[in-house]
Design a protein around this motif. Structure first.
Motif, PDB file in Angstrom:
ATOM      1  N   LEU A  49       1.273  -1.619  -0.174  1.00  0.00           N
ATOM      2  CA  LEU A  49      -0.060   0.002  -0.044  1.00  0.00           C
ATOM      3  C   LEU A  49       0.859   1.104   0.137  1.00  0.00           C
ATOM      4  O   LEU A  49       1.190   2.371  -0.652  1.00  0.00           O
ATOM      5  CB  LEU A  49      -1.078   0.010   0.783  1.00  0.00           C
ATOM      6  CG  LEU A  49      -1.794   1.267   1.045  1.00  0.00           C
ATOM      7  CD1 LEU A  49      -3.245   0.818   0.506  1.00  0.00           C
ATOM      8  CD2 LEU A  49      -2.540   1.655   2.519  1.00  0.00           C
ATOM      9  N   LEU A  50       1.708   1.029   1.068  1.00  0.00           N
ATOM     10  CA  LEU A  50       2.977   2.455   0.787  1.00  0.00           C
ATOM     11  C   LEU A  50       3.832   2.455  -0.238  1.00  0.00           C
ATOM     12  O   LEU A  50       3.599   4.258  -1.057  1.00  0.00           O
ATOM     13  CB  LEU A  50       3.524   2.291   1.622  1.00  0.00           C
ATOM     14  CG  LEU A  50       4.815   2.994   2.409  1.00  0.00           C
ATOM     15  CD1 LEU A  50       4.017   4.368   2.850  1.00  0.00           C
ATOM     16  CD2 LEU A  50       5.761   2.521   3.324  1.00  0.00           C
ATOM     17  N   THR A  51       4.249   1.286  -0.469  1.00  0.00           N
ATOM     18  CA  THR A  51       4.828   1.761  -2.071  1.00  0.00           C
ATOM     19  C   THR A  51       4.060   2.000  -3.368  1.00  0.00           C
ATOM     20  O   THR A  51       4.625   3.377  -3.952  1.00  0.00           O
ATOM     21  CB  THR A  51       5.053   0.608  -2.948  1.00  0.00           C
ATOM     22  OG1 THR A  51       6.022   0.001  -1.963  1.00  0.00           O
ATOM     23  CG2 THR A  51       5.776   0.298  -4.078  1.00  0.00           C
ATOM     24  N   VAL A  52       2.373   1.528  -3.519  1.00  0.00           N
ATOM     25  CA  VAL A  52       1.773   2.298  -4.436  1.00  0.00           C
ATOM     26  C   VAL A  52       1.566   3.887  -4.315  1.00  0.00           C
ATOM     27  O   VAL A  52       1.330   5.023  -5.226  1.00  0.00           O
ATOM     28  CB  VAL A  52       0.614   1.332  -4.735  1.00  0.00           C
ATOM     29  CG1 VAL A  52      -0.576   1.565  -6.031  1.00  0.00           C
ATOM     30  CG2 VAL A  52       0.812   0.388  -5.336  1.00  0.00           C
ATOM     31  N   ALA A  53       1.226   4.429  -3.298  1.00  0.00           N
ATOM     32  CA  ALA A  53       0.375   5.223  -2.562  1.00  0.00           C
ATOM     33  C   ALA A  53       1.692   6.382  -2.757  1.00  0.00           C
ATOM     34  O   ALA A  53       1.089   7.295  -3.797  1.00  0.00           O
ATOM     35  CB  ALA A  53       0.468   5.496  -0.837  1.00  0.00           C
TER      36      ALA A  53
ATOM     37  N   GLY B 289      -8.664   1.739  -1.494  1.00  0.00           N
ATOM     38  CA  GLY B 289      -7.683   0.562  -1.159  1.00  0.00           C
ATOM     39  C   GLY B 289      -9.287  -0.071  -0.304  1.00  0.00           C
ATOM     40  O   GLY B 289      -9.731   0.949   0.773  1.00  0.00           O
ATOM     41  N   GLY B 290      -9.836  -1.508  -0.788  1.00  0.00           N
ATOM     42  CA  GLY B 290     -10.248  -1.479   0.266  1.00  0.00           C
ATOM     43  C   GLY B 290     -10.494  -3.002   1.000  1.00  0.00           C
ATOM     44  O   GLY B 290      -9.548  -3.592   1.091  1.00  0.00           O
TER      45      GLY B 290
ATOM     46  N   GLY C  37      -7.149  -3.410   7.346  1.00  0.00           N
ATOM     47  CA  GLY C  37      -7.036  -2.856   6.877  1.00  0.00           C
ATOM     48  C   GLY C  37      -7.321  -1.187   6.473  1.00  0.00           C
ATOM     49  O   GLY C  37      -6.310  -0.462   5.661  1.00  0.00           O
ATOM     50  N   LEU C  38      -8.334  -0.531   7.677  1.00  0.00           N
ATOM     51  CA  LEU C  38      -8.348   0.730   8.002  1.00  0.00           C
ATOM     52  C   LEU C  38      -7.177   1.204   8.460  1.00  0.00           C
ATOM     53  O   LEU C  38      -6.507   2.195   7.795  1.00  0.00           O
ATOM     54  CB  LEU C  38     -10.075   0.605   8.488  1.00  0.00           C
ATOM     55  CG  LEU C  38     -11.102   0.196   7.433  1.00  0.00           C
ATOM     56  CD1 LEU C  38     -11.888   0.295   8.344  1.00  0.00           C
ATOM     57  CD2 LEU C  38     -10.568   1.602   6.362  1.00  0.00           C
ATOM     58  N   LYS C  39      -6.552   0.655   9.411  1.00  0.00           N
ATOM     59  CA  LYS C  39      -5.570   1.455  10.091  1.00  0.00           C
ATOM     60  C   LYS C  39      -4.461   1.617   8.504  1.00  0.00           C
ATOM     61  O   LYS C  39      -3.927   2.773   8.800  1.00  0.00           O
ATOM     62  CB  LYS C  39      -5.451   0.364  10.920  1.00  0.00           C
ATOM     63  CG  LYS C  39      -6.043   0.588  11.965  1.00  0.00           C
ATOM     64  CD  LYS C  39      -6.074  -0.209  13.254  1.00  0.00           C
ATOM     65  CE  LYS C  39      -6.866  -0.235  14.524  1.00  0.00           C
ATOM     66  NZ  LYS C  39      -7.134  -1.475  14.930  1.00  0.00           N
ATOM     67  N   PHE C  40      -4.175   0.613   8.097  1.00  0.00           N
ATOM     68  CA  PHE C  40      -2.929   0.835   6.694  1.00  0.00           C
ATOM     69  C   PHE C  40      -3.724   1.590   6.405  1.00  0.00           C
ATOM     70  O   PHE C  40      -2.859   3.363   5.932  1.00  0.00           O
ATOM     71  CB  PHE C  40      -2.829  -0.562   6.709  1.00  0.00           C
ATOM     72  CG  PHE C  40      -2.289  -1.680   7.309  1.00  0.00           C
ATOM     73  CD1 PHE C  40      -1.682  -1.385   8.194  1.00  0.00           C
ATOM     74  CD2 PHE C  40      -2.236  -2.938   6.582  1.00  0.00           C
ATOM     75  CE1 PHE C  40      -1.405  -2.617   8.640  1.00  0.00           C
ATOM     76  CE2 PHE C  40      -1.787  -3.717   6.639  1.00  0.00           C
ATOM     77  CZ  PHE C  40      -0.879  -3.604   8.162  1.00  0.00           C
ATOM     78  N   LEU C  41      -4.407   1.878   6.147  1.00  0.00           N
ATOM     79  CA  LEU C  41      -4.878   3.231   4.729  1.00  0.00           C
ATOM     80  C   LEU C  41      -4.870   4.418   5.164  1.00  0.00           C
ATOM     81  O   LEU C  41      -4.458   5.169   4.498  1.00  0.00           O
ATOM     82  CB  LEU C  41      -6.421   3.193   4.568  1.00  0.00           C
ATOM     83  CG  LEU C  41      -7.098   3.649   3.259  1.00  0.00           C
ATOM     84  CD1 LEU C  41      -6.135   3.266   2.086  1.00  0.00           C
ATOM     85  CD2 LEU C  41      -8.805   3.235   2.913  1.00  0.00           C
TER      86      LEU C  41
ATOM     87  N   HIS D 192     -11.769   6.630  10.200  1.00  0.00           N
ATOM     88  CA  HIS D 192     -10.598   5.898   9.193  1.00  0.00           C
ATOM     89  C   HIS D 192     -10.306   7.018   7.681  1.00  0.00           C
ATOM     90  O   HIS D 192      -9.470   6.434   7.247  1.00  0.00           O
ATOM     91  CB  HIS D 192     -10.504   3.919   9.210  1.00  0.00           C
ATOM     92  CG  HIS D 192      -9.939   3.902  10.583  1.00  0.00           C
ATOM     93  ND1 HIS D 192     -10.963   3.724  11.005  1.00  0.00           N
ATOM     94  CD2 HIS D 192      -8.868   3.551  10.781  1.00  0.00           C
ATOM     95  CE1 HIS D 192     -10.361   2.903  12.475  1.00  0.00           C
ATOM     96  NE2 HIS D 192      -9.322   2.945  11.705  1.00  0.00           N
ATOM     97  N   VAL D 193     -11.135   6.891   6.977  1.00  0.00           N
ATOM     98  CA  VAL D 193     -11.082   7.789   6.051  1.00  0.00           C
ATOM     99  C   VAL D 193     -12.397   8.614   5.891  1.00  0.00           C
ATOM    100  O   VAL D 193     -12.685   8.972   6.238  1.00  0.00           O
ATOM    101  CB  VAL D 193     -11.862   6.570   5.068  1.00  0.00           C
ATOM    102  CG1 VAL D 193     -11.290   5.393   4.648  1.00  0.00           C
ATOM    103  CG2 VAL D 193     -13.016   5.987   4.456  1.00  0.00           C
TER     104      VAL D 193
END
Ligand code: PEP
Ligand code: MN
Length: 338
Positions: free
Chosen positions: A111-115, A128-129, A147-151, A178-179
């Motif tokens: 996720l970090l790489t893509v972000a 991101g789902g 996943g929400l925390k990562f996002l 979270h979003v």
């Protein structure tokens, strides 16, 4: 029914009118434009026909809304809605908004790489789902709260706003914490209880078109959200089911100008789900912007061949960056900015 006020109508006249409408047991919705104020009246319109509202001080005319949807209609609000996503980003004005990221949040690192890559290319929202609507119960269902925390964390770290799908009304509070934008997927476009709750939410909603929904049905779904008070709705054309099998769905390009004429709400195009093939994403993204869309939502993955969901339609970050450069020229040609 819409009550159009005179440009010089006073606050007192508006208050008086609103009071009378409420006394009839109807719900007035006030829309203040630059030039004039409009009062939309939702409820049993028969009740209003016996009241000569045209003669109320400050009223210019009373017009029935002919479409089945009211609050989302251009009749109710002639000017485009520009929805604030945060202090400096808005959707529906001249600048386009591009949302990009993996279909599903798989792990923190990817996720970090893509972000980082999509941010560098000019995207403003990370998708991101965490709750994935999968056709098969045996497919990856998403990381849920983790996943929400990562996002949230990655969005903050990289400087991107975030969007994720909400499927279950019981997760609304969690997702909202979270979003920045709550996505309602195609499969839930007519989950009316969910839509009603979103009307009470404080965050903007990205409402995807159901794969078999007409434009009218889609706008009526949006109406559910506005009706409960949340006017921050962004529509998303993501392709509909047709007899065609070469692509996953068929992008209804007509829907963009049709929505623009019928509604004040912003609309974005999803060229990833509508085609199902990464090689088709670029031309369809450009077509969407050329047709008048206010933005895009695109799936990007650093290793599409290893993606747990929608790999075949996910663009590599470098291809996405190239597309963004090309999109700037299309945007300029149609009077938009990117
Ligand atoms: C998605 O955005 O990953 C998704 C599931 O989209 P849709 O609801 O349009 O199928
Ligand atoms: Mn997907």
């Amino acid at each position: 029914m819409i009550i159009v006020l005179k440009p010089n109508a006073t606050e007192q006249q508006i208050t008086h009118l609103v009071k009378r409408v409420k006394a009839l047991g109807l719900k007035p919705m006030i829309s203040k434009g630059i030039e004039r104020t409009i009062v939309g009246v939702i409820g049993e319109e028969e009740l209003l026909r016996v009241q000569p509202l045209e003669v109320f001080p400050g009223v210019e005319k009373v017009v029935p809304i002919l479409s089945p949807y009211k609050l989302v209609s251009r009749e109710f609000k002639p000017a485009d809605s520009v929805i604030k996503l945060n202090g400096s980003t808005a959707i529906g004005g001249t600048p386009l908004v591009v949302m990009a990221g993996p279909c599903a949040i798989e792990n923190y690192e990817t996720l970090l790489t893509v972000a980082k890559a999509v941010k560098k290319a000019g995207a403003t929202v990370l998708r991101g789902g965490a709750f994935k609507p999968r056709t098969s119960p045996y497919s990856f269902q998403g990381l849920g709260e983790e996943g929400l925390k990562f996002l949230k964390d990655v969005g903050k770290k990289v400087g991107l706003l975030t969007v994720t799908e909400l499927m279950d009304v019981r997760d609304l509070g969690l997702v909202e914490r979270h979003v920045d934008i709550i996505q309602i997927g195609a499969r839930n476009m007519q989950n009316f209880d969910l839509l009603k709750e979103l009307g009470l939410a404080k965050k903007p909603v990205l409402l995807k078109r159901g794969m078999s929904a007409t434009i009218k049905e889609w706008l009526l779904s949006a109406e559910y959200i506005l009706q409960n008070g949340n006017f921050n709705v962004i529509l998303c054309e993501r392709g509909i089911r047709t007899f065609e099998t070469d692509t996953r769905f068929t992008l209804d390009i007509n829907a963009i100008p049709v929505i623009k004429a019928a509604s004040h709400l912003p609309i974005v195009v999803d060229p990833s789900h509508s085609t199902g093939k990464w090689g088709l994403v670029a031309p369809i993204a450009k077509a969407g912007i050329a047709a008048g869309a206010d933005g895009l939502i695109i799936e990007v993955h650093s290793k599409p061949e290893e993606a747990l969901c929608d790999g075949p339609q996910s663009m590599l970050p470098e291809r996405f960056a190239k597309l963004m450069t090309e999109l700037r020229r299309v945007a300029r040609a149609v009077g938009r900015e990117l």
